[in-house]
Design a protein around this motif. Structure first.
Motif, PDB file in Angstrom:
ATOM      1  N   HIS A 181     -49.304   6.336  10.709  1.00 17.25           N
ATOM      2  CA  HIS A 181     -48.133   5.496  10.997  1.00 17.25           C
ATOM      3  C   HIS A 181     -47.182   5.481   9.796  1.00 17.25           C
ATOM      4  CE1 HIS A 181     -46.166   2.264  13.342  1.00 17.25           C
ATOM      5  NE2 HIS A 181     -45.820   1.797  12.158  1.00 17.25           N
ATOM      6  N   ALA A 208     -42.167  -1.076  15.040  1.00 14.79           N
ATOM      7  CA  ALA A 208     -43.024  -0.144  14.299  1.00 14.79           C
ATOM      8  C   ALA A 208     -42.692  -0.078  12.819  1.00 14.79           C
ATOM      9  CB  ALA A 208     -42.921   1.258  14.918  1.00 14.79           C
ATOM     10  N   ILE A 209     -41.481  -0.494  12.425  1.00 16.46           N
ATOM     11  CA  ILE A 209     -41.166  -0.527  10.987  1.00 16.46           C
ATOM     12  C   ILE A 209     -41.178  -1.959  10.453  1.00 16.46           C
ATOM     13  CG2 ILE A 209     -39.874   1.641  11.008  1.00 16.46           C
ATOM     14  CD1 ILE A 209     -37.281  -0.014  10.877  1.00 16.46           C
ATOM     15  N   TYR A 217     -38.300   3.538   4.330  1.00 17.34           N
ATOM     16  CA  TYR A 217     -38.761   2.156   4.540  1.00 17.34           C
ATOM     17  C   TYR A 217     -39.796   1.766   3.496  1.00 17.34           C
ATOM     18  CZ  TYR A 217     -36.246   2.929   8.838  1.00 17.34           C
ATOM     19  OH  TYR A 217     -35.254   3.235   9.734  1.00 17.34           O
ATOM     20  N   GLU A 255     -45.278   8.744   9.965  1.00 13.51           N
ATOM     21  CA  GLU A 255     -44.413   8.884  11.137  1.00 13.51           C
ATOM     22  C   GLU A 255     -43.168   8.007  11.055  1.00 13.51           C
ATOM     23  OE1 GLU A 255     -44.555   8.481  16.033  1.00 13.51           O
ATOM     24  OE2 GLU A 255     -46.375   8.130  14.857  1.00 13.51           O
ATOM     25  N   TYR A 256     -43.308   6.842  10.422  1.00 13.45           N
ATOM     26  CA  TYR A 256     -42.190   5.906  10.394  1.00 13.45           C
ATOM     27  C   TYR A 256     -41.536   5.758   9.012  1.00 13.45           C
ATOM     28  CZ  TYR A 256     -43.061   4.774  15.209  1.00 13.45           C
ATOM     29  OH  TYR A 256     -43.195   4.865  16.569  1.00 13.45           O
ATOM     30  N   ARG A 299     -39.130   0.754  18.255  1.00 15.41           N
ATOM     31  CA  ARG A 299     -38.993   1.420  16.951  1.00 15.41           C
ATOM     32  C   ARG A 299     -38.879   0.387  15.834  1.00 15.41           C
ATOM     33  NH1 ARG A 299     -36.218   5.764  19.653  1.00 15.41           N
ATOM     34  NH2 ARG A 299     -34.146   4.883  19.350  1.00 15.41           N
ATOM     35  N   GLN A 300     -38.136  -0.687  16.102  1.00 16.67           N
ATOM     36  CA  GLN A 300     -37.997  -1.734  15.086  1.00 16.67           C
ATOM     37  C   GLN A 300     -39.322  -2.477  14.880  1.00 16.67           C
ATOM     38  OE1 GLN A 300     -35.274  -1.984  13.100  1.00 16.67           O
ATOM     39  NE2 GLN A 300     -34.682  -0.161  14.265  1.00 16.67           N
TER      40      GLN A 300
END
Length: 508
Positions: free
Chosen positions: A14, A459-460, A40, A17-18, A456-457
């Motif tokens: 993860h 996930a971050i 991030y 990926e992000y 998506r948000q």
């Protein structure tokens, strides 16, 4: 354990990926145990640094900062003891060709014995229910007492051999305990050898005329050699502290477990200078203060525990670790050490410069004692990531991965999202984004369905999403969506900044 290892693999995947963490030089197949922080990751890292710096320096009138160079005079590392003593015992398994720290193999064996004790206690607690007396059981049960004695005997043998550098005895202990290689399952071990942990390089215009210097293996010595400069120019009175964040470098024997153990890492350290005799009082104070700092991130208390050092470093008279429950088990996150006057006294001796403090309250001069707090930034990053990673099954049967990062640490504080890419919604969304960006790290996106963008948000770890739709033009309102609950409310545009501000404060 298998589930935890599976979770650890998912966190690592993860993170890549992000855009949190990438393998260094990945297009060249990577560099072992060296990592880069993505778009991030760097924001989260900076937010952790900011939280530490404010709590340590800004909120204390008697603690100041320093930023010392990575390169230092070679004599610094002679004085600190690193040149002569900074090494780890290394052992190889001849069948798997894997290399291990010999002392860690033994300590892992101790953890297994501790696990057996805990298993007995848990079984008995279920059997006896409310009438169970854990202390009495632990002091009388033959199996528990037998394992406790084994642990004590192993520790005594290990720490004694390590202290006297009897590497042959460490190998004998590994053989006596029947420790096998986790990969090959064999007991076919090499001899134990010392492995130098410091990276060296050369300084000078020509290599044949160059002097050998080291990349610092810790940031503390940069504070000690600047003690006099800061004390005098800052007119500092004891007790006072000097804090520093910076890179350190160690040529680790076993550098795996993702960013938990790296060859290039970042520390956040504070050395607190006190009157001799007061060090244990301040040691206890900082031990509690540092635990409060960790809990201030909103991570549950049961994820942390104190671990007292039984085998003290040569410079210490007291030492505790704050350990965190990573998916790979409870591991050291921060050390609190009472370092006595070892460092300053040693630098005074090697440099020939008088490093003393005149204390007007007692009308006497002395070399201050030091209490150290030393935390790994990368490990704290991993602790936040590990605690945040959550897989959820939703009411409609779908699943989502959400990073429940404390909002004040979250890389992106707010996402501004037009419902569709037409009808003037993107322009209105950018207008709102442009106002927010001066106070908060924000994100703008208009591609894909709003549901996919929310995911998506999640996930971050973005705590709040603001959606601009056709109603926005009618009543000047937007939809605010909260990450953890997925609850949505309608609010006025003029309240967006105020709401973000209030909700971020409430999580500190």
């Amino acid at each position: 354990m298998a589930n935890n290892e599976d979770k650890f693999r998912k966190i690592i995947a993860h993170a890549k990926e992000y855009g949190f963490v990438f393998q260094s030089s990945e297009i060249y197949d990577g560099l072992s145990a060296v990592y880069d922080y993505g778009q991030y990751g760097v924001e989260l890292k900076n937010n952790i640094k900011d939280y530490w710096w404010k709590s340590m320096v800004q909120y204390h009138e008697n603690i100041v900062g320093v930023d010392a160079a990575i390169f230092m005079h070679p004599a610094v590392w002679k004085a600190s003891g690193h040149v002569d003593a900074f090494s780890d015992p290394m052992i190889d398994n001849k069948d798997s060709k894997k290399r291990y720290r010999a002392d860690v193999l033994v300590e892992d064996h101790i953890v297994k014995l501790e696990g057996k004790i805990q298993k007995e206690v848990t079984k008995a607690a279920k059997r006896f229910g409310d009438s169970f007396d854990e202390e009495q059981f632990s002091n009388t049960n033959p199996r528990v007492l037998s394992n406790k004695k084994k642990i004590e005997d192993i520790k005594q043998r290990l720490y004694s051999a390590m202290k006297d550098k009897r590497l042959g005895d460490v190998k004998t202990l590994i053989e006596d305990l029947g420790i096998v290689c986790p990969i090959s399952g064999s007991r076919n071990w090499t001899d134990v050898r010392q492995f130098d942990l410091m990276f060296s390089t050369r300084i000078g215009s020509l290599s044949d005329e160059a002097n050998e210097i080291y990349l610092r293996p810790e940031t503390a010595q940069g504070i000690f050699v600047n003690y006099l400069n800061i004390q005098k120019t800052g007119r500092m009175k004891i007790p006072f502290g000097i804090a520093q964040m910076g890179k350190a470098f160690r040529n680790e024997i076993v550098a795996r477990q993702f960013i938990f153990r790296m060859r290039e890492f970042e520390q956040m350290e504070m050395q607190f200078f006190v009157r001799p005799g007061d060090e244990i009082k301040w040691f206890d104070y900082w031990k509690e203060e540092r635990m409060k700092w960790h809990l201030g991130m909103g991570i549950p208390q049961e994820k942390y525990k104190f671990h007292e050092h039984e085998n003290l470093a040569h410079y210490a008279n007291a030492a505790f670790d704050i350990e965190f429950e990573f998916p790979i088990g409870f591991k050291e996150l921060e050390g609190i050490h009472s370092r006595t006057d070892f460092d300053l006294k040693s630098h005074q001796e090697y440099s020939g410069k008088k490093i003393q403090y005149f204390d007007p309250e007692i009308n006497d001069s002395y070399i201050p004692y030091v209490v150290e707090t030393s935390i790994g930034l990368d490990r704290t990053f991993l602790a936040v990531l590990s605690n945040a990673y959550t897989e959820e099954k939703l009411e409609d049967g779908s699943e989502r991965i959400v990073m429940k990062i404390p909002p004040f640490l979250a890389p992106i504080k707010a996402a501004v999202l037009p419902l569709v890419k037409k009808d003037g919604l993107p322009e209105k969304a950018m207008e709102i984004f442009d106002k927010l960006k001066y106070n908060y790290m924000c994100f703008y996106e208009e591609k894909d369905s709003i549901g996919k963008r929310y995911r998506r948000q999640d996930a971050i770890g973005t705590p709040y999403c603001f959606t601009i739709d056709h109603q926005t033009f009618e009543d000047n309102t937007v939809t605010i969506r909260e990450r953890d609950s997925m609850k949505q409310d309608r609010i006025g545009i003029d309240r967006i900044s105020e709401i973000i501000s209030e909700r971020l404060k409430s999580n500190k």
